[in-house]
Design an enzyme around this catalytic site. Structure first.
Site, PDB file in Angstrom:
ATOM      1  N   GLU A  95       0.662  -1.108  -0.112  1.00  0.00           N
ATOM      2  CA  GLU A  95       0.004   0.029  -0.041  1.00  0.00           C
ATOM      3  C   GLU A  95       0.800   1.010  -0.063  1.00  0.00           C
ATOM      4  OE1 GLU A  95      -0.505  -2.572   2.088  1.00  0.00           O
ATOM      5  OE2 GLU A  95      -2.321  -3.352   0.923  1.00  0.00           O
ATOM      6  N   HIS A 171     -11.930  -6.080   7.960  1.00  0.00           N
ATOM      7  CA  HIS A 171     -12.616  -5.682   6.606  1.00  0.00           C
ATOM      8  C   HIS A 171     -13.878  -4.642   6.758  1.00  0.00           C
ATOM      9  CE1 HIS A 171     -10.403  -9.559   6.179  1.00  0.00           C
ATOM     10  NE2 HIS A 171     -10.401  -8.815   4.581  1.00  0.00           N
TER      11      HIS A 171
END
Lengths: 366, 394
Positions: A95, A171
């Protein structure tokens, strides 16, 4: 499972008397009624927006983990086939690298559209966003920014956020508050497919770095008539999606459908609720919210992120500052609990319709 | 050491079978023969900046049977978890390890419980190899109180403190610097123990891994970085994610060893070698060439980015459980039927554990607020609207 009773399929109630204060992006139309409209869901709307973005600017790029085959939520389907692997490509699992790379790409005058697979994974990139992207223009005296030419530059970071019923700790997070604390970037959160397409196109074409959070709960669940043509919706303009006179509710993203259900219930008890979709969290449209609070005298803010330090705190402080004498009751915040996002306890953690309803009544009867 | 494992495995099954004691008499005793047998690993080791260990591995009948039983148990457990997920008894995310059992079992055979293991989210079998019980596994998967993390972690967050299993992490790559920190503590306390930090081929491209490796090499920490290379980072093949898929070489100044991760003996040999090396010379990278039969998680069919032929090919030629079965049969240590009986027993054990786990209650709602901070030091937490509900955190 859980108390989250999302029936909110049709959020496109039609734009009800939208106020028009300051617009910070050019707008080609309001996506309302012109051209053909088809009933599609959120990920398809985002997909359409990305197709249009790449079509209209041949220096636009889409990249991220697994975007090539369409992405884990299908938002990038068809892009690689249509625009080629030089413009739509997968990155390795990094990322920090993805965002840093995107900043560099944008600094050379390209439109970089980076995808972070889940907002929960955005933290390795936090340094790049906060220290590099946000401050680039400022520290170079406008020599460099995430977009150097005066044409159509920019970095957009897209990430699915929010609870999904069983996502657990990694999540389901809503990290918008961290980013709202950073001058130099914009934070945008759509509530429905039609909004998403227009807002995403505005974000991509905005010459500032933007973090665009997509409510993953709504990817398939929210279905709306979305015009097929290219249209943009203005950033930093909040929208009153339901008129009312007793209390103002402020929210964004998937939480709005929960709030709307609470408003419907409250109406049965004779409480008239005004519901505002903030749309852009940074910089946020203080004028619209303030005008609404001046009308109703009460405000309630709701978001999934934990209550302490959530963006609701900023809204609350600003409103109190501006409307202190008008307020009839303390500002209410109905938010997630101050715990890590839980696994089995998700139904207790979430700011549900009933919690909002209770708070509406408590505020109105203060 | 193998003896204690044997004892623990039989007491584990004895606990589970207690209420159904009639089954115990039918159990065939596992062979306790310790005469050495030599087996050859499937392929020789390849190394980077170090010597390779020998291909010949010493073992015995007892170890063979233990390997077989443990791997068959893990295999059965993962398949049962698959069915439970489809029946919606397990929710959220579930990442299955079947195909990779040899790594967990082989590693455990080479080390003691003083050595630490830390891994990412594909942790069910590693937990079992560290001594976790089937009940703890299934209860945690279903989010019940008897789970190893009291039902609060779920599939991705298994931990076992008393056997130095540090879990169970969702953000890939983040566990490796943690593992190097564990190694530092071990070196400081002169434990003569090492840490195995496991990660996948996807996570191998995370920056923090290289930061951790640099620090470990600089300070000579007894850290062993193990790349469980199952060749797919979710749906992305390794050659599309890494410029150099030779993960064992990526340590550059740190030595590395490439190991056939489907051969439990190769894994055992490599881990023994690595432990010796790390205690003397600092970090070493082990690349386990392995394969997962299931997709990345239960939401991934696993067939959109690889062919079914590939999966069945690996299953036929490299399956870890089959390899041990063939070894046992070729050394005449048991008949086919006896091995099948062991598998039947295992099936029953797994079913019993699932039944027990299903009966177990969900955690109390007050557990939502526990363990946010250390006990007594977290002050307050607020309910939904900050005025009505105020909980003093326990």
């Amino acid at each position: 499972m859980g108390l989250r009773n999302i029936i909110g399929k049709r959020l496109g109630l039609g734009l009800v008397r939208r106020r028009k204060p300051f617009s910070t992006a050019t707008c080609d139309g309001d996506g309302n009624g012109n051209g053909n409209a088809k009933s599609i869901n959120l990920y398809s709307a985002i997909n359409q927006a990305l197709h249009i973005a790449l079509e209209t600017d041949n220096r636009a790029f889409v990249f991220g983990e697994d975007v090539s085959f369409g992405g884990v939520f299908r938002c990038t389907t068809g892009l690689s086939d249509r625009f080629g692997k030089a413009r739509v490509f997968n990155t390795p699992l990094c990322e920090q690298g993805i965002v840093g790379f995107g900043i560099g790409l944008a600094a050379m005058g390209n439109r970089a559209i980076a995808e972070i697979q889940f907002a929960d994974y955005i933290y390795p990139a936090f340094d790049q966003i906060v220290n590099e992207a946000a401050k680039f223009r400022y520290r170079s005296g406008n020599q460099f920014n995430c977009g150097v030419s005066n044409k159509f530059p920019g970095l957009t970071i897209r990430a699915p956020y929010g609870a999904v019923g069983h996502g657990g700790h990694y999540h389901s997070q809503s990290p918008e508050a961290f980013f709202c604390h950073v001058p130099g970037i914009k934070v945008v959160i759509p509530r429905s497919p039609r909004q998403a397409k227009g807002l995403l196109l505005s974000c991509i074409r905005d010459p500032n770095p933007v973090v665009f959070f997509e409510p993953k709960w709504l990817y398939r669940l929210a279905v709306e008539e979305v015009p097929e043509h290219d249209y943009m919706l203005p950033l930093s303009e909040a929208e009153v999606i339901r008129q009312g006179s007793d209390i103002t509710l402020v929210g964004w993203g998937a939480q709005l459908s929960v709030m709307e259900q609470a408003c419907n219930e409250a109406e049965k008890d004779g409480i008239s609720c005004e519901l505002i979709d903030l749309k852009t969290l940074l910089p946020w449209d203080k004028e619209t919210v303030e005008a609404s609070v001046r009308k109703t005298g009460r405000v309630l803010i709701s978001h999934e992120a934990p209550v302490t330090g959530g963006f609701g705190a900023e809204i609350s402080a600003s409103i109190v500052e501006r409307c202190f004498l008008r307020l009839e009751a303390p500002v209410a915040r109905v938010c997630g609990l101050d715990t890590p996002f839980p696994l089995v306890f998700e139904p207790f953690y979430m700011p549900t319709k009933n919690k909002i309803l209770d708070a509406i009544k408590a505020t109105v009867n203060y | 050491m193998a003896l204690s494992r044997l004892a623990s495995s039989s007491s584990r099954s004895a606990d589970l079978l207690k209420p159904l004691c009639s089954a115990i008499s039918l159990r065939r005793p596992i062979s306790t023969d310790t005469t050495p047998i030599t087996v050859e690993t499937s392929v020789p080791f390849t190394s980077h900046q170090c010597d390779t260990p020998s291909r010949s591995v010493q073992t015995n009948a007892k170890e063979l049977f233990t390997f077989f039983r443990d791997m068959a148990l893990m295999r059965r457990m993962e398949i049962a978890a698959d069915s439970l997920y489809k029946a919606k008894l397990i929710r959220g995310f579930c990442h299955l390890y079947d195909g990779q059992e040899a790594v967990a079992v082989g590693m455990e055979a080479a080390i003691t419980k003083k050595d630490c293991i830390i891994t990412a989210y594909r942790d069910h079998c590693t937990f079992v190899s560290r001594g976790g019980t089937l009940l703890e596994v299934f209860a945690e998967l279903m989010g019940r109180q008897a789970g190893c993390s009291r039902g609060k972690g779920g599939s991705m967050h298994f931990y076992k403190k008393d056997s130095n299993f540090y879990g169970g992490h969702g953000i890939v790559g983040a566990q490796v610097p943690l593992g190097c920190g564990l190694a530092f503590a071990q070196k400081y306390s002169k434990d003569e123990a090492v840490t195995f930090a496991l990660y996948g081929d996807g996570a191998a491209n995370q920056g923090q891994l290289f930061e951790a490796l640099n620090i470990s090499a600089l300070w000579d920490l007894p850290a062993i970085l193990v790349c469980e290379n199952n060749h797919y980072g979710m749906g992305t093949a390794e050659w599309r994610a890494a410029k150099s898929p030779a993960y064992y070489k990526r340590g550059d100044y740190a030595p590395g060893l490439k190991v056939d991760g489907m051969d439990a003996f190769a894994v055992k040999q490599a881990c023994t070698f690595a432990k010796e090396h790390a205690l003397k010379n600092g970090p070493i990278i082990l690349e386990m060439d392995t394969y997962r039969y299931h997709g990345h998680s239960m939401s991934d069919p696993g067939s959109t980015y690889r062919t079914r032929d590939e999966i069945t090919g690996v299953r036929q030629e490299r399956d870890p459980v089959e390899r041990i079965r063939k070894l046992i049969l070729s050394h005449d240590l048991a008949t086919e039927k006896e091995l099948k009986d062991i598998e039947k027993e295992i099936r029953k054990e797994v079913d019993d554990a699932i039944a027990q786990a299903k009966e177990n209650p969900l955690p109390e709602s007050s557990e939502l607020f526990t363990n946010v901070y250390a006990k007594g030091l977290g002050v307050e937490s607020f309910g939904a609207d900050r005025k009505e509900v105020r909980a003093i955190l326990p």
